[in-house]
Design an enzyme around this catalytic site. Sequence first.
Site, PDB file in Angstrom:
ATOM      1  N   GLU A   1      30.744 -93.141 126.013  1.00  0.00           N
ATOM      2  CA  GLU A   1      30.037 -93.539 124.012  1.00  0.00           C
ATOM      3  C   GLU A   1      31.162 -91.740 123.683  1.00  0.00           C
ATOM      4  OE1 GLU A   1      26.839 -94.123 123.472  1.00  0.00           O
ATOM      5  OE2 GLU A   1      26.141 -95.946 123.959  1.00  0.00           O
TER       6      GLU A   1
ATOM      7  N   CYS B   1      30.613 -85.759 118.287  1.00  0.00           N
ATOM      8  CA  CYS B   1      30.128 -85.859 119.592  1.00  0.00           C
ATOM      9  C   CYS B   1      30.699 -86.452 120.687  1.00  0.00           C
ATOM     10  CB  CYS B   1      28.506 -86.030 119.478  1.00  0.00           C
ATOM     11  SG  CYS B   1      27.396 -86.474 120.681  1.00  0.00           S
TER      12      CYS B   1
ATOM     13  N   CYS C   1      23.349 -90.133 133.276  1.00  0.00           N
ATOM     14  CA  CYS C   1      22.709 -88.677 133.351  1.00  0.00           C
ATOM     15  C   CYS C   1      21.748 -88.546 134.542  1.00  0.00           C
ATOM     16  CB  CYS C   1      22.255 -88.667 131.982  1.00  0.00           C
ATOM     17  SG  CYS C   1      21.245 -86.726 131.615  1.00  0.00           S
TER      18      CYS C   1
ATOM     19  N   CYS D   1      15.233 -87.554 131.256  1.00  0.00           N
ATOM     20  CA  CYS D   1      14.125 -87.279 129.626  1.00  0.00           C
ATOM     21  C   CYS D   1      13.458 -89.010 129.373  1.00  0.00           C
ATOM     22  CB  CYS D   1      14.641 -86.656 128.458  1.00  0.00           C
ATOM     23  SG  CYS D   1      15.914 -85.347 129.002  1.00  0.00           S
TER      24      CYS D   1
ATOM     25  N   CYS E   1      15.367 -90.807 126.474  1.00  0.00           N
ATOM     26  CA  CYS E   1      17.203 -91.003 126.112  1.00  0.00           C
ATOM     27  C   CYS E   1      17.135 -92.161 126.736  1.00  0.00           C
ATOM     28  CB  CYS E   1      16.763 -89.455 127.255  1.00  0.00           C
ATOM     29  SG  CYS E   1      19.388 -89.516 126.298  1.00  0.00           S
TER      30      CYS E   1
ATOM     31  N   CYS F   1      21.872 -91.485 121.270  1.00  0.00           N
ATOM     32  CA  CYS F   1      22.667 -91.015 122.453  1.00  0.00           C
ATOM     33  C   CYS F   1      21.979 -92.426 123.858  1.00  0.00           C
ATOM     34  CB  CYS F   1      21.753 -90.204 124.004  1.00  0.00           C
ATOM     35  SG  CYS F   1      22.096 -88.335 122.663  1.00  0.00           S
TER      36      CYS F   1
END
Length: 347
Positions: A91, A104, A111, A115, A118, A332
Amino acid sequence: MINISDYTLNELEQYIESIGEKKFHAKQIFKWIHKIGIESFDEMTDISKSLREKLKEHTYILKLNILECQKSKKDDTIKFLIGLNDDTAIESVFMKYNHGNTICVSTQVGCKMGCKFCASTKAGYERNLTASEIEGQIWAVQKYTGERISNVVYMGIGEPLDNYDNVIKSIRNINSPEGLNIGARHISVSTCGIVPNIYKLADENIQATLSISLHATDDKTRKEIMPVANRYSIKELLEACKYYISKTGRRISFEYALIAGVNDNRETAMNLAKLLRGMIAHINLIPVNEIKNGSYKKSNESNIENFMNTLNSCGIVTTVRRELGSDIDAACGQLRQKYLNKDTIKQ
Ligand code: SAH
């Protein structure tokens, strides 16, 4: 086939020489790719046909395809789902600010950081992006919007400092006067806090802004929401930040997601002020964006207000980042997550 868009100017010079051509052609080719953004060798009008044919035979210019975009009705934010050549997707978000058009960018497919709040990390990690896949997001979005991008934030999917070499290479390429020529001061790198690489970044001699995703003021709470805190304590993280400031003279931006009942009371605000006292810092409070199947809730308005006022009254410049594009899954990883659920793209 070699992805020619991935070379730095230096590497391209070496490559051009290695195929028996004159070094100066490298700068011409680099400019066509990184300054003009061409997509085919035939557009390189100052390069001989024979060299173009040679390049075509052994290399390709990377082009990323926009799979889908969502435009916010509230503001000019556009969120893009961008396809990569191996059928994965990432994205990018285009935002209009007074200080210029900002993108961004993502740095990894997925990932590993885990977290808890997220969406990017929910489906795990697939691979690092190459430097040209990072830069390619800027080209795809500039071409789609017809607008020049002047600011780049490395805050999309992935952990930039977990893909260190490619991230640095992409910064050098987009910062290059022979390329997009975006000033390092217009580039921000955000990290959850990979301490050794903060020291490395400080020593690179790049004047980029560093953003630290802090989100807690004590190690126990931070460990609950960010697994990276098991590797590095807040004390170690802040020492690395001080080193970054001393080497670069740049102010650090601390991101702090306000989560109801977890990290949003007055005492925590006081602790945060104490932690950052004496540092050239700026705090960005982000009311946590509630994600699908997530257990965290946004702090209420009065807690957000009080948290900000406490910090400001302690002399720490604090702003609340109101989500741009809050109506379009702009947080995100949310758009990609929706796609993963539909099984239309590979993880
Ligand atoms: N991995 C990097 C950059 C990507 S995330 C980092 O951790 O900094 C960009 C920022 O958005 C980080 O501060 C991250 O903690 C924050 N973020 C992620 N999901 C969020 C959510 N649901 N609500 C609020 N902030 C979020």
